[in-house]
Design an enzyme around this catalytic site. Structure first.
Site, PDB file in Angstrom:
ATOM      1  CB  SER A 154      24.392 -42.037  66.883  1.00  0.00           C
ATOM      2  OG  SER A 154      25.515 -41.458  67.506  1.00  0.00           O
ATOM      3  CE1 TYR A 185      20.644 -37.972  68.776  1.00  0.00           C
ATOM      4  CE2 TYR A 185      22.803 -38.545  69.686  1.00  0.00           C
ATOM      5  CZ  TYR A 185      21.958 -38.390  68.604  1.00  0.00           C
ATOM      6  OH  TYR A 185      22.424 -38.677  67.358  1.00  0.00           O
ATOM      7  CE  LYS A 187      19.507 -40.818  66.640  1.00  0.00           C
ATOM      8  NZ  LYS A 187      18.562 -40.711  65.506  1.00  0.00           N
TER       9      LYS A 187
HETATM   10  N1  UFG Z   1      34.483 -29.937  70.789  1.00  0.00           N
HETATM   11  C1  UFG Z   1      35.197 -28.861  71.244  1.00  0.00           C
HETATM   12  N2  UFG Z   1      34.579 -27.644  71.268  1.00  0.00           N
HETATM   13  C2  UFG Z   1      33.291 -27.466  70.851  1.00  0.00           C
HETATM   14  C3  UFG Z   1      32.574 -28.580  70.383  1.00  0.00           C
HETATM   15  C4  UFG Z   1      33.200 -29.816  70.374  1.00  0.00           C
HETATM   16  O1  UFG Z   1      36.361 -28.986  71.625  1.00  0.00           O
HETATM   17  O2  UFG Z   1      32.786 -26.324  70.924  1.00  0.00           O
HETATM   18  C5  UFG Z   1      35.145 -31.258  70.726  1.00  0.00           C
HETATM   19  C6  UFG Z   1      34.471 -32.337  71.570  1.00  0.00           C
HETATM   20  O3  UFG Z   1      34.970 -32.294  72.881  1.00  0.00           O
HETATM   21  C7  UFG Z   1      34.838 -33.604  70.798  1.00  0.00           C
HETATM   22  C8  UFG Z   1      34.876 -33.132  69.349  1.00  0.00           C
HETATM   23  O4  UFG Z   1      35.035 -31.735  69.392  1.00  0.00           O
HETATM   24  O5  UFG Z   1      36.123 -34.030  71.151  1.00  0.00           O
HETATM   25  C9  UFG Z   1      33.599 -33.442  68.574  1.00  0.00           C
HETATM   26  O6  UFG Z   1      32.484 -32.934  69.289  1.00  0.00           O
HETATM   27  P1  UFG Z   1      31.037 -32.835  68.613  1.00  0.00           P
HETATM   28  O7  UFG Z   1      30.140 -32.182  69.621  1.00  0.00           O
HETATM   29  O8  UFG Z   1      31.122 -32.198  67.279  1.00  0.00           O
HETATM   30  O9  UFG Z   1      30.640 -34.351  68.370  1.00  0.00           O
HETATM   31  P2  UFG Z   1      30.555 -35.573  69.400  1.00  0.00           P
HETATM   32  O10 UFG Z   1      31.583 -36.565  68.974  1.00  0.00           O
HETATM   33  O11 UFG Z   1      30.543 -35.137  70.784  1.00  0.00           O
HETATM   34  O12 UFG Z   1      29.082 -36.096  69.101  1.00  0.00           O
HETATM   35  C10 UFG Z   1      28.706 -36.484  67.813  1.00  0.00           C
HETATM   36  C11 UFG Z   1      27.263 -36.158  67.567  1.00  0.00           C
HETATM   37  C12 UFG Z   1      26.370 -36.998  68.419  1.00  0.00           C
HETATM   38  C13 UFG Z   1      26.711 -38.433  68.300  1.00  0.00           C
HETATM   39  C14 UFG Z   1      28.158 -38.670  68.500  1.00  0.00           C
HETATM   40  C15 UFG Z   1      28.451 -40.097  68.132  1.00  0.00           C
HETATM   41  O13 UFG Z   1      26.993 -34.806  67.852  1.00  0.00           O
HETATM   42  O14 UFG Z   1      25.055 -36.850  67.941  1.00  0.00           O
HETATM   43  O15 UFG Z   1      28.942 -37.819  67.652  1.00  0.00           O
HETATM   44  O16 UFG Z   1      29.732 -40.447  68.269  1.00  0.00           O
HETATM   45  F1  UFG Z   1      26.016 -39.138  69.222  1.00  0.00           F
END
Ligand code: UFG
Length: 330
Positions: A124, A148, A152
């Site tokens: 990741s 998590y 990785k």
């Molecule tokens: N977000 C919101 N509201 C939500 C969910 C997410 O505003 O309900 C925002 C987050 O703050 C972030 C973006 O949307 O800015 C993406 O969030 P995600 O939770 O979809 O993804 P992340 O980038 O946080 O995490 C993902 C994977 C992880 C991995 C990571 C690696 O879920 O497993 O990318 O960069 F580790």
């Protein structure tokens, strides 16, 4: 090749199975079903015309894993199986370290014991921590904000050490950015248990009316519209990347970013979803989510140069296919 796919009924695993079969590989799926559904197997059959061999096994169970290695002639392993909820990993660290690390050790041990020299691992972008994007493979890994992410990074180290100690064991560490979308048929897609943690599945459920509104976590980041920027990648592009990675695996340890190279903000993604699908997604801006970073996107050059792989699908394709899966399956 005969390829063992762990977590092959999960989101990324199942889409990769389609591409493997399409490219004339034989697939043996292992999945514990803790975070996936057995119906996906029939859907894979429907899409590919082939019913893959399937074992319901937890890959931390060494004896059961060994039975599979004894039963089948395996040429390579693609290891997707693992726990992946960032928030849950903070409250259940042992479950995360145990599952995600023991599985990597059991599988690599079996590969050495049975003379299998190709191993592709689901890593990741989180292993980069908070460094300036575009992120490049040669950057040093940084401590992540949750167990998590640590699993990785540690799995990457385990596989690197195993490969360095064993000449014939070639490894590809694939660092995914933000996989979204679904197969264009709408038959398989992302189907998390409970309330989704990730943005896209949350958006599809709000659009469908199953959840009231999206919380946008912060609009005070140093980005164009203040919301977090990520590198969303269509899951079918990611699936194609795995086929290229195992087919073109070089000796030793190979690390690749699988991303598009383009950063998209939360609001840009939500607005594209509403426009392309002609559906409303009510949202409100709330505070930042702990552990989130402002910007994360890939430099995807290396995978293009060395594997001949490049993401081709657009944000429009991603939001359209994610929505089709939600509409067709609820
Ligand atoms: N977000 C919101 N509201 C939500 C969910 C997410 O505003 O309900 C925002 C987050 O703050 C972030 C973006 O949307 O800015 C993406 O969030 P995600 O939770 O979809 O993804 P992340 O980038 O946080 O995490 C993902 C994977 C992880 C991995 C990571 C690696 O879920 O497993 O990318 O960069 F580790």
């Amino acid at each position: 090749m005969n390829i063992l796919v762990t977590g092959g009924l999960g989101f990324i695993g199942s889409h990769t199975v389609i591409e493997l079969v399409k490219n004339a590989h034989e697939v043996i799926i292992v999945d514990s079903l803790v975070n996936s559904k057995i119906e996906v197997l029939d859907r894979l059959h429907e899409i590919t015309g082939v019913k893959p061999t399937f074992y319901q096994i937890d890959v931390t169970d060494e004896a059961k894993v060994e039975e599979i290695f004894l039963t089948h002639k395996i040429d390579g392993v693609i290891h997707f199986a693992g726990l992946k909820a960032v928030g849950e990993s903070v409250s259940k660290p042992i479950a995360y370290y145990y599952n995600n690390l023991v599985s990597t050790m059991v599988l690599s041990k079996m590969c050495l014991k049975h003379g299998i020299g190709k191993f592709v691992f689901s890593s990741s972008a989180t292993v980069y921590g908070d460094q300036p994007s575009p992120l490049k493979e040669e950057m040093a890994l940084q401590k992540t904000t949750n167990p998590y992410g640590e699993t990785k990074a540690i799995s990457e180290r385990i596989l690197t050490d195993v490969s360095q100690a064993n000449d014939g064991f070639a490894v590809s560490l694939l660092r995914y950015f933000n996989p979204v979308g679904a197969h264009e048929s709408g038959l398989i897609g992302e189907d998390p248990n409970g309330i989704p943690n990730n943005l896209m599945p949350f958006v599809t459920k709000v659009a469908k009316g199953k959840l009231t509104r999206l919380s946008v976590f912060g609009n005070d980041y140093e980005t164009a519209d203040g919301t977090g920027v990520r590198d969303y990648i269509h899951v079918m592009d990611l699936a194609e990347g795995h086929v290229k990675a195992i087919e073109n695996l070089s000796k030793g340890v190979n690390v690749y970013n699988l991303g598009t190279g383009t950063g998209v903000s939360v609001l840009e993604l939500v607005n594209a979803f509403m426009k392309v699908n002609n559906v409303d997604v009510p949202y409100e801006i709330v505070g930042r989510r702990p552990g989130d970073i402002a910007i994360c996107f890939a430099d995807p050059e290396k995978a293009e140069q060395e594997l001949g792989w490049k993401a081709t699908r657009s944000v429009e394709d991603m939001v359209r296919d994610a929505w089709k899966f939600e509409v067709d399956n609820s």
